[in-house]
Design a protein around this motif. Structure first.
Motif, PDB file in Angstrom:
ATOM      1  N   LYS A  62       0.821  -1.204   0.000  1.00 32.97           N
ATOM      2  CA  LYS A  62       0.000   0.000   0.000  1.00 32.97           C
ATOM      3  C   LYS A  62       0.861   1.262   0.000  1.00 32.97           C
ATOM      4  CE  LYS A  62      -0.474   0.138   4.971  1.00 32.97           C
ATOM      5  NZ  LYS A  62      -1.336   0.092   6.110  1.00 32.97           N
ATOM      6  N   ASP A  63       2.134   1.154   0.394  1.00 31.66           N
ATOM      7  CA  ASP A  63       3.041   2.299   0.408  1.00 31.66           C
ATOM      8  C   ASP A  63       3.763   2.502  -0.923  1.00 31.66           C
ATOM      9  OD1 ASP A  63       2.391   2.822   3.040  1.00 31.66           O
ATOM     10  OD2 ASP A  63       4.021   1.581   3.814  1.00 31.66           O
ATOM     11  N   ILE A  64       3.715   1.530  -1.812  1.00 29.22           N
ATOM     12  CA  ILE A  64       4.410   1.617  -3.098  1.00 29.22           C
ATOM     13  C   ILE A  64       3.488   2.263  -4.123  1.00 29.22           C
ATOM     14  CG2 ILE A  64       5.422   0.290  -4.977  1.00 29.22           C
ATOM     15  CD1 ILE A  64       6.347  -1.706  -2.903  1.00 29.22           C
ATOM     16  N   THR A  65       4.004   3.280  -4.806  1.00 28.38           N
ATOM     17  CA  THR A  65       3.197   3.976  -5.805  1.00 28.38           C
ATOM     18  C   THR A  65       3.504   3.537  -7.220  1.00 28.38           C
ATOM     19  OG1 THR A  65       4.779   5.803  -5.872  1.00 28.38           O
ATOM     20  CG2 THR A  65       2.916   6.008  -4.354  1.00 28.38           C
ATOM     21  N   ARG A  98       9.072   3.261  -6.389  1.00 28.87           N
ATOM     22  CA  ARG A  98       8.726   4.529  -5.739  1.00 28.87           C
ATOM     23  C   ARG A  98       7.774   4.232  -4.597  1.00 28.87           C
ATOM     24  NH1 ARG A  98       7.556   6.056 -11.100  1.00 28.87           N
ATOM     25  NH2 ARG A  98       5.380   5.766 -10.576  1.00 28.87           N
ATOM     26  N   ASN A  99       7.905   5.002  -3.504  1.00 32.07           N
ATOM     27  CA  ASN A  99       6.938   4.854  -2.433  1.00 32.07           C
ATOM     28  C   ASN A  99       6.366   6.214  -2.064  1.00 32.07           C
ATOM     29  OD1 ASN A  99       8.917   6.005  -0.867  1.00 32.07           O
ATOM     30  ND2 ASN A  99       9.362   4.182   0.307  1.00 32.07           N
ATOM     31  N   ARG A 100       5.445   6.248  -1.119  1.00 30.40           N
ATOM     32  CA  ARG A 100       4.729   7.474  -0.770  1.00 30.40           C
ATOM     33  C   ARG A 100       5.617   8.554  -0.184  1.00 30.40           C
ATOM     34  NH1 ARG A 100      -1.303   6.173   0.707  1.00 30.40           N
ATOM     35  NH2 ARG A 100      -1.502   4.280  -0.481  1.00 30.40           N
ATOM     36  N   LEU A 101       6.739   8.206   0.384  1.00 32.27           N
ATOM     37  CA  LEU A 101       7.647   9.180   0.978  1.00 32.27           C
ATOM     38  C   LEU A 101       8.606   9.774  -0.040  1.00 32.27           C
ATOM     39  CD1 LEU A 101       8.503   7.265   4.257  1.00 32.27           C
ATOM     40  CD2 LEU A 101       6.873   9.118   3.943  1.00 32.27           C
ATOM     41  N   LEU A 102       8.391   9.451  -1.314  1.00 29.98           N
ATOM     42  CA  LEU A 102       9.215   9.928  -2.425  1.00 29.98           C
ATOM     43  C   LEU A 102      10.672   9.489  -2.291  1.00 29.98           C
ATOM     44  CD1 LEU A 102       7.759  13.504  -2.899  1.00 29.98           C
ATOM     45  CD2 LEU A 102       7.185  11.437  -4.165  1.00 29.98           C
ATOM     46  N   THR A 103      10.884   8.353  -1.669  1.00 31.88           N
ATOM     47  CA  THR A 103      12.211   7.747  -1.624  1.00 31.88           C
ATOM     48  C   THR A 103      12.156   6.447  -2.414  1.00 31.88           C
ATOM     49  OG1 THR A 103      11.670   6.607   0.425  1.00 31.88           O
ATOM     50  CG2 THR A 103      12.783   8.725   0.630  1.00 31.88           C
TER      51      THR A 103
END
Length: 89
Positions: A45-48, A61-66
């Motif tokens: 769910k955190d992976i975009t 890519r993940n939600r924290l832009l890292t």
């Protein structure tokens, strides 16, 4: 489908000693500096999305832009990792 159903597993390369995809998470067994291991868990769910595949490496890519990067055993395993990840997401 149960959350403990294994969808993909690879032995990994470099510091990654095992990479597994489950319906709700990615688990990677990572080697420490002192010859121990620990498990790194990233929830789907955190992976975009997937940033790209370069050789044996997969960049996510993940939600924290890292970026999360995983090094698999071969290029074909990296492509299969991305296809299973796209199927689950």
């Amino acid at each position: 489908m149960d959350n403990n159903t294994l969808l993909f597993h690879d032995k990994g390369a470099g510091v990654f000693k095992g990479i597994s995809i489950y319906p709700n998470r990615i688990e990677a067994v990572v080697k420490n500096d002192f010859f121990g291991t620990h498990t790194k868990i990233v929830y789907l769910k955190d992976i975009t999305g997937v940033n790209g595949v370069k050789g044996k490496r997969v960049f996510l890519r993940n939600r924290l832009l890292t970026a999360c990067s995983y090094r698999l055993s071969s290029h074909s395993q990296a492509q299969e990792f991305v296809s299973v990840l796209n199927m689950v997401m």
